[in-house]
Design an enzyme around this catalytic site. Sequence first.
Site, PDB file in Angstrom:
ATOM      1  N   LYS A   1     -11.727  -0.506   5.114  1.00 56.71           N
ATOM      2  CA  LYS A   1     -12.023  -1.156   3.852  1.00 56.71           C
ATOM      3  C   LYS A   1     -13.131  -2.204   4.030  1.00 56.71           C
ATOM      4  O   LYS A   1     -14.201  -1.871   4.458  1.00 56.71           O
ATOM      5  CB  LYS A   1     -10.732  -1.744   3.281  1.00 56.71           C
ATOM      6  CG  LYS A   1      -9.531  -0.764   3.347  1.00 56.71           C
ATOM      7  CD  LYS A   1      -9.674   0.454   2.468  1.00 56.71           C
ATOM      8  CE  LYS A   1      -8.627   1.530   2.756  1.00 56.71           C
ATOM      9  NZ  LYS A   1      -7.251   1.098   2.689  1.00 56.71           N
TER      10      LYS A   1
ATOM     11  N   TYR B   1       0.843  -1.194   0.000  1.00 56.15           N
ATOM     12  CA  TYR B   1       0.000   0.000   0.000  1.00 56.15           C
ATOM     13  C   TYR B   1       0.888   1.257   0.000  1.00 56.15           C
ATOM     14  O   TYR B   1       1.866   1.317   0.761  1.00 56.15           O
ATOM     15  CB  TYR B   1      -0.886  -0.063   1.251  1.00 56.15           C
ATOM     16  CG  TYR B   1      -1.722   1.156   1.483  1.00 56.15           C
ATOM     17  CD1 TYR B   1      -2.760   1.483   0.620  1.00 56.15           C
ATOM     18  CD2 TYR B   1      -1.482   1.981   2.570  1.00 56.15           C
ATOM     19  CE1 TYR B   1      -3.531   2.605   0.839  1.00 56.15           C
ATOM     20  CE2 TYR B   1      -2.263   3.106   2.799  1.00 56.15           C
ATOM     21  CZ  TYR B   1      -3.275   3.421   1.929  1.00 56.15           C
ATOM     22  OH  TYR B   1      -4.029   4.527   2.151  1.00 56.15           O
TER      23      TYR B   1
HETATM   24  C1  LIG Z   1      -5.984   1.545   3.157  1.00 58.91           C
HETATM   25  C2  LIG Z   1      -4.923   0.589   3.459  1.00 58.91           C
HETATM   26  C3  LIG Z   1      -4.049   0.785   4.542  1.00 58.91           C
HETATM   27  C4  LIG Z   1      -4.096   2.007   5.418  1.00 58.91           C
HETATM   28  O1  LIG Z   1      -5.264   2.107   6.145  1.00 58.91           O
HETATM   29  P1  LIG Z   1      -5.960   3.495   6.578  1.00 58.91           P
HETATM   30  O2  LIG Z   1      -7.155   3.040   7.311  1.00 58.91           O
HETATM   31  O3  LIG Z   1      -6.255   4.246   5.322  1.00 58.91           O
HETATM   32  O4  LIG Z   1      -4.964   4.222   7.423  1.00 58.91           O
HETATM   33  C5  LIG Z   1      -3.097  -0.195   4.779  1.00 58.91           C
HETATM   34  N1  LIG Z   1      -3.005  -1.286   4.006  1.00 58.91           N
HETATM   35  C6  LIG Z   1      -3.807  -1.496   2.954  1.00 58.91           C
HETATM   36  C7  LIG Z   1      -3.645  -2.733   2.125  1.00 58.91           C
HETATM   37  C8  LIG Z   1      -4.796  -0.578   2.645  1.00 58.91           C
HETATM   38  O5  LIG Z   1      -5.587  -0.778   1.581  1.00 58.91           O
END
Ligand SMILES: *Cc1c(COP(=O)(O)O)cnc(C)c1O
Length: 385
Positions: free
Chosen positions: A200, A103
Amino acid sequence: MSTKNMKFETKVIHVGGEPDPTTGAIMPPIYQTSTYVQSSPGEHKGYEYTRSHNPTRTRLEENLASLENANHCLVTASGLSASTLIMHMLPKGSNIICGDDVYGGTYRLFSKVFPDIHNYTFVDTTNLKKLEEEIARLKPALVWLETPTNPLLKISDIKAISNLAKKTNALTVVDNTFMSPFFQNPLDLGADIVLHSVTKFINGHSDVVGGALMMNSKDIRDKLFFYQNAIGPAQSPFDSWLVLRGIKTLAVRMKAHQENAIKVAKFLEKHPKVERVIYPGLESHPQHKLAREQMKGFGGMITFFLKGEIAESRRFLENVKLFALAESLGGVESLVDHPAIMTHASIPKATREQLGIYDNLIRLSVGIEDVDDLIADLEMGFAKV
Ligand SMILES: *Cc1c(COP(=O)(O)O)cnc(C)c1O
């Protein structure tokens, strides 16, 4: 019934969801409070201050721990703050091996914020031989995996890598955001810590930012909790409550995401304007076999290369409508992302292209709308290219 014996579909609804003991309310109260009254100095009911603990958050932690078959869970204010706590837990000057396709925000955190404290080496963790050499050379304190990776959906062998890491007493962390606990459980495969961006799939409704860490070791849990309390990235009670609400449908949502994603991936694979499709559920995925072994499904994320360059990508992205052009992923609504300009812009262009993140790469987070509508929408985008 002990929660250990419950199936996933039951756990998401019932663990941490016991009726409120004082009123019988079937839904957990939102304990929207910063502090708690003590009967005598130091005498309280386990709650002193919401940065440290909050009953609504506790319920969510119980629920999430059960979904990853973990003994413990800490819920944080964001996925990246969860990553930050892990970095603080390690002794200063630690060697850290991190997958080379992670990410964008994780890459930024490790390459711009923490290099003064730790030493990072980015390695292709799908290449076990290379990884083994690097582990022997660097004697890392920690191996950081994201699998499948974002956006290339490369798959790393969690069991084999955890075993390699254990030989030098390194911890293995798996960012399991893309699969959610429904499709992959890294602790069961030997990892020490699982990380989720709760933002997510876990929350699934694009209305909360949050993170979670799950682990079996009480020692690791206590260290991470110390840093969470000392640094402060706690999730608000209302956000924890929203996640408790969203998570009830995690199992049905993941099934629906996957069902749609398989159909969309097959549609893309046959499309004349598409150069290549990457989806772990397709036979054409280079690690399809490993995906079948370590995952219980293939998820809702698809990456594809459009025939063309940046101009064609823009035309496509401007002309799809149901697929909203936005960062993030994992919500019930479909999203489309252009990693080179959007989520992965913090990675230098040369590095991006070395990894395979070209200007014609498009990432889809396939939602749970009607799949024929989704395919018609993509067709509209292609028609304008
Ligand atoms: C979005 C995401 C993050 C970070 O998370 P946040 O809630 O935006 O801080 C870390 N790893 C992956 C794979 C992500 O998609």
